[in-house]
Design an enzyme around this catalytic site. Structure first.
Site, PDB file in Angstrom:
ATOM      1  N   MET A  36      11.571  24.483   2.959  1.00 24.34           N
ATOM      2  CA  MET A  36      10.823  23.797   1.917  1.00 24.34           C
ATOM      3  C   MET A  36      11.721  23.082   0.920  1.00 24.34           C
ATOM      4  O   MET A  36      11.452  21.949   0.507  1.00 24.34           O
ATOM      5  CB  MET A  36       9.924  24.780   1.171  1.00 24.34           C
TER       6      MET A  36
ATOM      7  N   ARG B 249     -10.461   0.073  15.438  1.00 24.55           N
ATOM      8  CA  ARG B 249     -10.437   0.812  14.183  1.00 24.55           C
ATOM      9  C   ARG B 249     -11.425   0.110  13.254  1.00 24.55           C
ATOM     10  O   ARG B 249     -12.623   0.159  13.497  1.00 24.55           O
ATOM     11  CB  ARG B 249      -9.001   0.865  13.628  1.00 24.55           C
TER      12      ARG B 249
ATOM     13  N   TYR C 169      15.909  30.494   8.863  1.00 26.91           N
ATOM     14  CA  TYR C 169      14.669  31.157   9.274  1.00 26.91           C
ATOM     15  C   TYR C 169      14.563  31.217  10.788  1.00 26.91           C
ATOM     16  O   TYR C 169      14.890  30.264  11.503  1.00 26.91           O
ATOM     17  CB  TYR C 169      13.455  30.387   8.738  1.00 26.91           C
TER      18      TYR C 169
ATOM     19  N   LYS D   1       0.838  -1.198   0.000  1.00 26.01           N
ATOM     20  CA  LYS D   1       0.000   0.000   0.000  1.00 26.01           C
ATOM     21  C   LYS D   1       0.874   1.249   0.000  1.00 26.01           C
ATOM     22  O   LYS D   1       2.094   1.164   0.182  1.00 26.01           O
ATOM     23  CB  LYS D   1      -0.929  -0.007   1.224  1.00 26.01           C
TER      24      LYS D   1
END
Length: 388
Positions: free
Chosen positions: A325, A148, A266, A50
């Site tokens: 990013m 679940r 940053y 998956k």
């Protein structure tokens, strides 16, 4: 050409232009699956592919596993199952994420097998079987402690006693098998044995990667290896016996020296305590290298002080400041002056930095790192067909 030498298949970005590269060792993948299949005996081993084979690519992973003898696959979604069937039409392919009414015709045409986990889904499937006159197979998911998907154990036992159309597989999912000492393991395995008795003669499956290594009880006739097949850890606090499959590397764009007292990145979160040589690489969180791997300036660093690391020129080097990013900076001050140059690659995880060590530095797990891998990488698939 030496037949034992892996041949290389490439995909993704042009290697001359890409900011990073992924190397996927398909021989290691096959060796891991073979090891897990042997460890699963007398159960047969399937393969969980998956999430595009955990980010590595169904189109590359399924063919080599099929060549190695795998004939049962598990996916999350119908679209993934169709891709597997296109490659391995003789394989059984189970779809884990339930059944939507409008998907029935696709299952019927493709031969995919739904894993049903509610009376609604069972009624939908068997009702359509009755109308069509087709007795298409399904698997039954029973919840033994995950809370679940799945029927409760009581519901499943009642179903076993009264069902007109039985499943071809009864399965459950282990919630804590990666923690061998957790009390829930014993409870789930005991419930599973009760289910096996109620569904006597029907194939059963409980063991995921972690369950294969578990000694608590019998995990059924079919195991479902996932993360361990891709090189990740199956058990917490235990040395990982699996071969690394994926190496992620970022290309270095620039090397600069910044003086003591300056800040980097940053938020000015990295205060330079010495004159610092910085290697800036062209991979970031847009590529799946998580922001939480930052060396500073993220909430996780208040809990886990050490951020991510790279490996370059034979040495580990720390991430400096925040992962952004498209770029990650590394402190290479302790390396020889000429050890690293623009254009070199720094390993982010692979043979020298374990996938799960990188994941821990991010406050995450290997599953997330693999399935977060972006599409800007140059991908290299190595395969000799020897599986060792």
């Amino acid at each position: 050409m030496n037949s034992t030498k892996p041949h290389v298949t490439t995909a993704g970005a042009d290697p001359r232009l890409a900011g990073g590269r992924l190397t996927i060792d398909l021989d290691a993948l096959v060796a891991n699956w073979t090891f897990l299949a042997e460890k699963s005996k007398p159960a047969q081993a399937s393969a969980v592919v998956k999430a595009d084979a955990y980010g590595l690519g169904i189109d590359h992973v399924v063919p080599v596993l099929h060549d190695a003898g795998c004939r049962t696959f598990f996916v999350a979604l119908v679209e993934e199952g169709l891709r597997v069937k296109a490659i391995a039409p003789d394989a059984r392919v189970f779809v884990l994420n339930g059944l939507f009414a409008e998907a029935r015709p696709v299952f019927e045409a493709s031969g995919l097998i739904p894993v049903l986990g509610s009376h609604y889904e069972i009624d939908l499937w068997t009702g359509a079987n009755a109308v069509s006159g087709l007795k298409l197979p399904y698997a039954l998911h029973v919840d033994t402690g995950m809370n679940r998907l799945g029927l409760t154990v009581a519901e499943a036992l009642d179903f076993a006693a009264n069902a007109r159309e039985m499943p071809v597989l009864v399965m459950t999912h282990l919630a804590t098998a990666d923690e061998p000492g957790h009390v829930l393991n014993q409870r789930q395995f005991e419930s599973f044995q009760t289910l096996r008795a109620a569904f006597a003669g029907i194939e059963s499956s409980a063991s995921n990667s972690s369950g294969i290594f578990h000694a608590v009880s019998n995990g059924g006739e079919l195991s479902r290896p996932g993360i361990a097949m891709y090189g990740g850890e199956a058990l917490a606090g235990v040395a990982n016996p699996m071969r690394p499959v994926v190496t992620l590397e970022a290309r270095i764009v620039q090397i600069r020296t910044s003086p003591k007292g300056e800040t980097a990145g940053y938020g000015a979160t990295a205060l330079l305590e010495r004159d610092t040589r910085i290697a800036i690489s062209s991979v970031g969180y847009a590529d799946g290298y998580l922001r939480s791997l930052s060396g500073s300036g993220t909430p996780l660093r208040n809990v886990v002080p050490k951020g991510g690391e790279g490996f370059v020129a034979g040495h580990k080097v720390p991430v400096l400041g925040r992962v952004t990013m498209d770029m990650v900076s590394f402190d290479i001050t302790d390396l020889p002056e000429d050890a690293v140059k623009p254009g070199d690659h720094v390993e982010l995880f692979g043979r020298n930095i374990a996938l799960d060590d990188a994941a821990r530095a991010a406050g995450s797990i290997g599953f997330e790192l693999l399935t977060s891998l972006g599409n800007r990488y140059h991908r290299r698939y190595l395969y000799s067909g020897k599986g060792a």
